[in-house]
Design an enzyme around this catalytic site. Structure first.
Site, PDB file in Angstrom:
ATOM      1  N   GLU A   1       2.443  43.570  55.961  1.00 28.91           N
ATOM      2  CA  GLU A   1       3.560  43.566  56.960  1.00 28.91           C
ATOM      3  C   GLU A   1       3.476  44.177  58.322  1.00 28.91           C
ATOM      4  OE1 GLU A   1       6.785  42.328  56.757  1.00 28.91           O
ATOM      5  OE2 GLU A   1       6.364  41.241  55.170  1.00 28.91           O
TER       6      GLU A   1
ATOM      7  N   SER B   1      52.266  46.373   7.506  1.00 31.97           N
ATOM      8  CA  SER B   1      51.563  46.970   6.099  1.00 31.97           C
ATOM      9  C   SER B   1      50.450  47.819   6.518  1.00 31.97           C
ATOM     10  CB  SER B   1      51.492  46.223   5.092  1.00 31.97           C
ATOM     11  OG  SER B   1      52.700  45.323   4.732  1.00 31.97           O
TER      12      SER B   1
END
Length: 773
Positions: A186, A462
C-alpha cells in the site's frame, strides 16, 4: 549588469502589475488559509489525541471442559467445535482447527483469558468411548491431561451506535509480516514520505493514463487513515485538499508508529449485515476465527489484499477474485524479500481457508441474552455494556442450547396439526451448580421478542406436586413413601359460594394407595388430602421461600393452581436436583475489561443443604414417575438407563403442557401452550415430556443414581397396609425410608403362603401407568 541587478529592475517594473494580486494572495493566506489550517490542525490533534476506538462488548459461552469420564459424543463435540469457529483442516496443527481419526480428535486450541484465569493454547488429542471422554493427551511430550478447556464460543455482541466490529491490537503485537507487507503493497515509501508521496501519485497517474481507467492509487497510508477518521468518501476537490493538508499535519505531530497503529486498528476490511469490520485484529477473527498473531503468510496476504476493496474481494462472496488478489499480494511479499520462495509456493497453493460464518454473532440466542441482561444490569448500565469494551463470560452450553432448540422444533413438528398455534419454551441448567445452560423462549428460537421462558405466567399443574410431598416428608415420624393415602372424593365450598369438586384424571378413587404410587400416578385427590393434612400455610411458606409472590392460598394450589414462568419452575426443581441446596440460577460467570482484568465474578457458595433426607425421598419417588408413572415413556425407552427423576404437568382444559426432569448432571424444564391461553389438547406427557426426551436423546449427560441417598434405608412394605413385610410376600414393594423411622415389626405373609396363589412368592409389578397427567 549583474543577475541580481537585472532581477531588481524587473521587479520594479512588474510591481505595479503584481502588487494587487500579491496583497490579495497575502490577505487570503493570512485571513483564510492560515486560520483554516489552524482549524484543521486543532481538529486533527483533538481527534487523534483522544482517539479511542469503539470496541464492542463481546459475550461468550462457557469454555468446553474436556475431562476423562465427562459425558461426550462425537456429534456434541463436533457441534461445539463448529460453533466455536474451529475449522476442520485435515491436520489440526493451526490454532483453531481439528482433525478426526476414528474416535480420536486432534484439536489445536486457541487459548483464552476468562474470569477464572483461562488457558494457554495447546494441541491435544481427545479420545471418546462409551459416550464419554476416554482420554486427553497433550501432544507436547504425549502426556496425559487431567482437565483441559476449549476457548468459549462467542454468542453475542453488544454494539454501540457506530455498529463497528473491532479488536484493538498494539503495534508491537502485530505480526512483522503484516506490518512490512502492508507497507510493501500500500505505501512502500511510508517511512520516508511526509504524508503525501508525490512520486507515487505520478506513478499512479501514468499507470491509469496508460490503462485508460483507474488501476493504481497514489494514496499513502496516512492519507487513507485521514480519509477514514475525518472525511467523507466524496470525490471532490475540497475533500482532496483537506486530505492532503490533514495528512501533512498528522505527520508533523505524530510518529510513524502511532499513525501505523491507528491505521491497523481502523482500516475497513469487511461487513456482516449492519456490522462493519474495522482493523486487522477483528478481520482475523471474522475471516479465520483466530487471533492475528496466529495467522499464516497466505492469510496475512489475504487481509492485506482486502484493503484495496473488501466488498469486491470478499472471500466468501467472490472466492476466485479473493484468491487471485491474495496470490498477487504474496508475490509482492516475495518480490520485496519478505517471504521465501518456498513460502510463496506453499501460500499460493493453499486454499483460502476462510471459516464459513464470520464470528460476529449479534444476539444469536435472544432468550438467553434476555436473562444475561437481567442479571448483569444491576452492575453495568446500558452505556457501559455497549461502550465499555467488556468481555462477558456466560454459562451457556452451545450443545445444550442447540439441542434444546431442536427438541422443541422436532416435537412441535411431530404434533402435526395439533401443533398449529402452539408456542413453547425451555430452560436447561447444571443440576449441581444452578448454571443456566440453555434458554429457549419461542418456537422460533432465533427471533427476538416475547420471551416465554422468562415472562409468561401459566398454571403449572401437577409439576407442583413433588413439593407438596416434600413438605410432608420433612416429618418422617408422620409420613414416609409407604404412608397410606386417602384418595376419596372431595367437595369443598369456596369463599364465593361455589363448590369445588376436583377429580382424578381417570375419575376414580384408588384404595389402598401408598404415597410413592400416589405421586407416580399423579392422583389429585390423594395429593389434596395430603396437602390439607400437612397444612396449606406450610406449603405456601415453602414456595414463597424461593421468592415466589402471590402464591394461591386455596386448596387448588395443591394441584397446580399457581402461575409461574418456566424459569421459575426450573428454580424450584433446582432445589431438588441440587440435593436440597437452594441455588440461584445464574447465566453470567464473570466480566473482564478491555485489558483482560476480571472486574466482576458471579458465583454461588452453596450452604450445607436443607431437608436433604426428604429431598432424596422425593427424588426417588420422582424416579418412579419416570419408571412406571405418568412419565413412563422415559422408563420404557433407551433413556431408562439415566434413572431420571421428573414430573409431568397439565393445567385445566389442557391449556398448558409441562415437564420438569433431571439426570445426574442436567435439569430441563419444558412448557408448551398457546399465547391466547386456549386449549391445546396436549397433556404433560404428550408435549413437554416429548421435548425432554428429544433433548436427552442427544445431550451427553450423567445418569442419576438409582440407589437412595445417604440417611435412607430400603424397606420391604405391604402396599395394602404401608407396614413392613417380607420380600417374598405377594405384592411386597421396596421403598426407601429415613433410617430408623419405620417400626421394626414385620407383619409377614403366613396366611398368604397357606391360602395364596402359585405366584405368592413373586413381588407384584408396579401398576399400569396413567400417561395423561
Amino acid at each position: 549588469m549583474t543577475f541580481l541587478a537585472r532581477t531588481r529592475s524587473l521587479a520594479r517594473r512588474s510591481w505595479p502589475w503584481l502588487r494587487i494580486p500579491f496583497w490579495i494572495g497575502l490577505g487570503l493566506l493570512v485571513g483564510f488559509v492560515l486560520p483554516y489550517v489552524l482549524v484543521l490542525n486543532k481538529r486533527v490533534q483533538d481527534r487523534f489525541n483522544d482517539l479511542v476506538f469503539a470496541v464492542p462488548t463481546r459475550v461468550y459461552a462457557r469454555p468446553l471442559p474436556l475431562q476423562v469420564g465427562e459425558p461426550m459424543t462425537s456429534a456434541a463435540l463436533e457441534l461445539e467445535l463448529t460453533f466455536a469457529g474451529y475449522s476442520h483442516d485435515g491436520k489440526g496443527e493451526v490454532p483453531g482447527s481439528w482433525v478426526k481419526q476414528g474416535s480420536r480428535y486432534t484439536i489445536s486450541s486457541r487459548g483464552y483469558a476468562g474470569p477464572d484465569g483461562g488457558e494457554l493454547p495447546k494441541r491435544i488429542v481427545v479420545s471418546l468411548g462409551g459416550g464419554a471422554v476416554a482420554s486427553v493427551h497433550d501432544t507436547v511430550g504425549n502426556k496425559s491431561i487431567k482437565l483441559s478447556h476449549l476457548d468459549p464460543a462467542r454468542i453475542a455482541t453488544l454494539y454501540g451506535a457506530s455498529q463497528e466490529e473491532r479488536r484493538f491490537v498494539q503495534l508491537g503485537d502485530v505480526p512483522p509480516l503484516l506490518v512490512k507487507g502492508l507497507q510493501a503493497v500500500e505505501d512502500r515509501n511510508f517511512k520516508n514520505n511526509i504524508g503525501i508521496d508525490f512520486s507515487a501519485i505520478a506513478r499512479a497517474a501514468l499507470a491509469n493514463l496508460r490503462a485508460g481507467h483507474t488501476v493504481q492509487g497514489g494514496s499513502t497510508l496516512t492519507q487513507q487513515l485521514v480519509r477514514n477518521l475525518f472525511l467523507s468518501r466524496d470525490q471532490t476537490f475540497t475533500r482532496k485538499i483537506n486530505e492532503a493538508l490533514m495528512s501533512l499535519l498528522l505527520e508533523v505531530h505524530y510518529s510513524k508508529g502511532r499513525i501505523l497503529e491507528a491505521y491497523v486498528n481502523d482500516v475497513f476490511l469487511g461487513q456482516q449485515g449492519a456490522q462493519a469490520v474495522h482493523g486487522f485484529g477483528a478481520a482475523s477473527e471474522f475471516y479465520f476465527g483466530r487471533r492475528l498473531q496466529e495467522l499464516r503468510p497466505q492469510e496475512i496476504a489475504l487481509l492485506v489484499g482486502l484493503v484495496k476493496g473488501p466488498s469486491y474481494y470478499d472471500p466468501r462472496r467472490a472466492p476466485q477474485r479473493a484468491l487471485a488478489r491474495r496470490n498477487l499480494v504474496l508475490q509482492e511479499f516475495f518480490d520485496t524479500g519478505l517471504i521465501t520462495a518456498a513460502q510463496l509456493n506453499a501460500g499460493q497453493a493453499a486454499p483460502l481457508d476462510v471459516i464459513k460464518n464470520g464470528q460476529l454473532p449479534h444476539n444469536r440466542f435472544p432468550a438467553f441474552m434476555d436473562l444475561v441482561r437481567k442479571q448483569i444490569t444491576t452492575d453495568f448500565d446500558e452505556k457501559a455494556l455497549r461502550e465499555g469494551h467488556l468481555s462477558i463470560f456466560t454459562t451457556l452450553d452451545p450443545a445444550a442450547q442447540l439441542y434444546t432448540e431442536q427438541a422443541i422444533s422436532s416435537t412441535l413438528k411431530g404434533l402435526g396439526k395439533r401443533g398449529d398455534g402452539v408456542q413453547a419454551a425451555g430452560v436447561v441448567t447444571d443440576a449441581h451448580t444452578g448454571s443456566v445452560l440453555a434458554v429457549v423462549g419461542s418456537r422460533n428460537p432465533g427471533e427476538p421478542g416475547f420471551n416465554r421462558a422468562l415472562d409468561i405466567r401459566r398454571q403449572i399443574g401437577s409439576t407442583i406436586k413433588p413439593f407438596v410431598y416434600l413438605v410432608a416428608l420433612t416429618q418422617p415420624e408422620r409420613w414416609n413413601l409407604a404412608s397410606m393415602m386417602d384418595d376419596s372424593p372431595i367437595s369443598m365450598r369456596q369463599p364465593n359460594g361455589s363448590v369445588w369438586t376436583p377429580q382424578n384424571d381417570d375419575h376414580r378413587s384408588h384404595d389402598p394407595l401408598i404415597m410413592v404410587d400416589a405421586l407416580a400416578h399423579s392422583w389429585n385427590l390423594a395429593t389434596i388430602h395430603l396437602g390439607m393434612a400437612v397444612g396449606l400455610p406450610r406449603i405456601r411458606a415453602f414456595l414463597e421461600s424461593f421468592g415466589l409472590t402471590d402464591v394461591n392460598p386455596s386448596p387448588s394450589l395443591l394441584i397446580g393452581a399457581l402461575d409461574l414462568a418456566p424459569l421459575q419452575v426450573a428454580q424450584l426443581y433446582q432445589y431438588l436436583a441440587a440435593d436440597g441446596h437452594a441455588l440461584p440460577l445464574l447465566a453470567v460467570r464473570g466480566v473482564l475489561d478491555g485489558d483482560g482484568r476480571t472486574i466482576k465474578r458471579y458465583q454461588v457458595q452453596p450452604g450445607p443443604g436443607e431437608y436433604q433426607e426428604a429431598v432424596r425421598l422425593t427424588i426417588w419417588a420422582m424416579q418412579q414417575v419416570a419408571e412406571y408413572g405418568t412419565a413412563s415413556a422415559i422408563g420404557n425407552s433407551a433413556l431408562a438407563s439415566l434413572h431420571a427423576a421428573g414430573k409431568t404437568g397439565t393445567s385445566n382444559d389442557n391449556r398448558d403442557s409441562w415437564f420438569a426432569g433431571f439426570t445426574g448432571e442436567h435439569l430441563a424444564v419444558f412448557w408448551m401452550g398457546r399465547d391466547d391461553n386456549k386449549p391445546t389438547t396436549l397433556f404433560g406427557a404428550s408435549g413437554g415430556l416429548r421435548a425432554w426426551r428429544d433433548l436427552f436423546a442427544k445431550l451427553p449427560t450423567t445418569p442419576l443414581s438409582a440407589a437412595p441417598g445417604p440417611g435412607l434405608e430400603m424397606a420391604w412394605i405391604n402396599p395394602d397396609s404401608g407396614r413392613r413385610t417380607e420380600p417374598q410376600c405377594q405384592g411386597a414393594q421396596q421403598v426407601p425410608v429415613v433410617a430408623g423411622s419405620l417400626p421394626g415389626d414385620t407383619e409377614g405373609c403366613f396366611w398368604q403362603s397357606l391360602f395364596g396363589s402359585d405366584d405368592a412368592t413373586a413381588p407384584a409389578p408396579p401398576a399400569t401407568a396413567a400417561i395423561r397427567n
